[in-house]
Design an enzyme around this catalytic site. Structure first.
Site, mmCIF file in Angstrom:
data_model
loop_
_atom_site.group_PDB
_atom_site.id
_atom_site.type_symbol
_atom_site.label_atom_id
_atom_site.label_comp_id
_atom_site.label_asym_id
_atom_site.label_seq_id
_atom_site.Cartn_x
_atom_site.Cartn_y
_atom_site.Cartn_z
ATOM 1 N N ILE A 31 11.288 5.376 4.799
ATOM 2 C CA ILE A 31 12.171 4.912 3.984
ATOM 3 C C ILE A 31 12.648 5.452 2.925
ATOM 4 O O ILE A 31 13.063 4.291 1.925
ATOM 5 C CB ILE A 31 11.031 2.670 3.303
ATOM 6 C CG1 ILE A 31 9.956 3.251 2.265
ATOM 7 C CG2 ILE A 31 11.048 2.413 4.835
ATOM 8 C CD1 ILE A 31 9.690 2.101 1.577
ATOM 9 N N ASN B 167 -3.555 2.657 5.027
ATOM 10 C CA ASN B 167 -3.295 3.014 4.052
ATOM 11 C C ASN B 167 -4.076 3.473 3.620
ATOM 12 O O ASN B 167 -4.993 3.812 4.055
ATOM 13 C CB ASN B 167 -3.240 0.977 3.028
ATOM 14 C CG ASN B 167 -2.823 1.410 1.618
ATOM 15 O OD1 ASN B 167 -1.039 1.604 1.226
ATOM 16 N ND2 ASN B 167 -3.590 1.265 0.802
ATOM 17 N N ALA C 173 0.217 -0.374 2.450
ATOM 18 C CA ALA C 173 0.429 -2.107 2.203
ATOM 19 C C ALA C 173 0.594 -2.866 1.218
ATOM 20 O O ALA C 173 0.304 -3.854 1.051
ATOM 21 C CB ALA C 173 -0.687 -1.877 2.446
ATOM 22 N N ASP D 118 -8.089 1.080 1.659
ATOM 23 C CA ASP D 118 -8.468 0.735 2.602
ATOM 24 C C ASP D 118 -8.506 -0.988 2.604
ATOM 25 O O ASP D 118 -8.046 -2.304 3.174
ATOM 26 C CB ASP D 118 -9.431 0.907 3.384
ATOM 27 C CG ASP D 118 -10.176 0.147 4.427
ATOM 28 O OD1 ASP D 118 -9.477 0.061 5.647
ATOM 29 O OD2 ASP D 118 -10.701 -0.586 5.250
ATOM 30 N N ALA D 119 -8.894 -1.751 1.713
ATOM 31 C CA ALA D 119 -8.862 -3.506 1.116
ATOM 32 C C ALA D 119 -7.982 -3.605 0.782
ATOM 33 O O ALA D 119 -7.059 -5.216 1.060
ATOM 34 C CB ALA D 119 -9.702 -3.622 -0.608
ATOM 35 N N LYS E 123 7.431 -5.054 -6.070
ATOM 36 C CA LYS E 123 8.031 -6.277 -5.474
ATOM 37 C C LYS E 123 6.840 -7.098 -5.345
ATOM 38 O O LYS E 123 6.994 -8.598 -5.256
ATOM 39 C CB LYS E 123 8.259 -6.066 -3.677
ATOM 40 C CG LYS E 123 9.112 -4.549 -4.165
ATOM 41 C CD LYS E 123 9.591 -4.178 -2.609
ATOM 42 C CE LYS E 123 10.402 -3.031 -2.385
ATOM 43 N NZ LYS E 123 10.972 -2.218 -1.299
ATOM 44 N N ASP F 178 14.322 -6.453 2.811
ATOM 45 C CA ASP F 178 13.927 -5.637 3.441
ATOM 46 C C ASP F 178 13.601 -4.765 4.622
ATOM 47 O O ASP F 178 13.902 -3.725 5.382
ATOM 48 C CB ASP F 178 11.961 -4.801 2.223
ATOM 49 C CG ASP F 178 13.073 -4.352 1.364
ATOM 50 O OD1 ASP F 178 13.588 -3.760 0.452
ATOM 51 O OD2 ASP F 178 11.743 -3.940 0.544
ATOM 52 N N GLY G 115 5.188 -3.923 -0.987
ATOM 53 C CA GLY G 115 5.647 -4.535 -0.708
ATOM 54 C C GLY G 115 6.422 -4.149 0.445
ATOM 55 O O GLY G 115 6.774 -5.335 1.092
#
Length: 289
Positions: free
Chosen positions: A232, A166, A144, A169-170, A83, A120, A146
């Protein structure tokens, strides 16, 4: 037409040398039910067309997209992990895609342009509302990527306070920079902080059949009684996360509804028909899960 079964409708699908073509790009793509639902619609509306699964590795993504465009495809859906790559490849972006930094629907224009859409987020909200849950309050998103970007943008646009967590972390902080006002919760701490939220959304492939961790089942011990848990992932229909939520008596929203609702805009663009998300379609796709 409403009293006809999907099985009666599908054999009437028309495919000729003038067929309109579209598909779904993913890696893997075997889990996707997009071909099932789009071909259901094609048969239902008597459209000369076909929609096919397209397994494409990340390294070949750009080459594959341009190849489809050269072959006369009208466009394609994009699923995990493409994505953000689709966002970078598109030559035109709608407002939602610009805000989300991700694209899940590509439209190939006659002039050679590649238009990128992000459906989405709106599809997720439509799914929530269809299930009787209007998103409100504070939401925590797992992931974190798409899909998270699109869902977070859609929830922010509707006035929710959104946080993201996430494993890397970055990536969570990168998403927070892209969407001002988004909070970041360390992955190791989100379960303990769950009581502060009214909505939990898994936007990752964790829990997906064939995914990186199909048994992903975090603790919901600290969840507030009013928490709504959405996933999802739709293969399996009831993911381990949703099973855990149901066991604790929490309200849940399955991933199938988002799949059905997000698909409408792409279908309309490729095949010239605004399709209906109804009980017949849902029953047909659900039977395959």
């Amino acid at each position: 037409m409403s009293d006809m079964t999907p099985q009666a409708l599908l054999p009437r699908q028309i495919i000729t040398g003038k067929a309109r073509l579209a598909g779904v790009l993913g890696w893997p793509v075997s889990h996707s039910r997009s071909p099932l639902l789009h071909n259901y619609w094609l048969a239902r509306y008597g459209i000369d067309g076909a929609y096919v699964p397209l397994p494409v590795a990340p390294a070949q993504f750009a080459e594959a997209v341009h190849g489809l465009q050269a072959a006369g495809f009208r466009g394609a859906n994009v699923t995990i992990p493409h994505k953000e790559a689709a966002y970078a490849l598109a030559t035109e972006l709608d407002h939602t895609a610009q805000r989300a930094g991700a694209v899940n629907t590509l439209i190939f224009e006659a002039n050679g342009a590649i238009r990128g859409l992000s459906t989405d987020g709106d599809g997720f909200v439509a799914s929530m509302e269809s299930a009787g849950h209007k998103p409100q309050g504070k939401a925590l998103l797992l992931g974190a990527g798409g899909a998270a970007r699109s869902v977070a943008a859609a929830l922010q646009d509707r006035g929710l306070h959104v946080a993201v967590t996430n494993r890397t972390d970055a990536r969570a902080h990168a998403l927070a920079e892209a969407l001002p006002g988004l909070d970041v919760v360390p992955w190791a701490m989100w379960e303990q902080q769950l009581g502060a939220y009214s909505l939990l959304v898994n936007t990752t492939s964790l829990g997906m059949e064939g995914g990186p961790d199909p048994m992903f089942r975090p603790s919901l011990h600290h969840a507030a009684p009013h928490l709504v848990v959405a996933d999802i992932v739709y293969v399996p229909r009831i993911t381990p996360l949703l099973a855990e939520a149901e066991q604790k008596g929490l309200k849940t929203v399955e991933g199938l509804g988002m799949l059905l609702h997000q698909a409408r805009l792409g279908f309309r663009e490729w095949f010239g028909q605004d399709p209906e998300v109804d009980a017949g379609l849902e029953a047909y796709v659900r039977a395959s899960l």
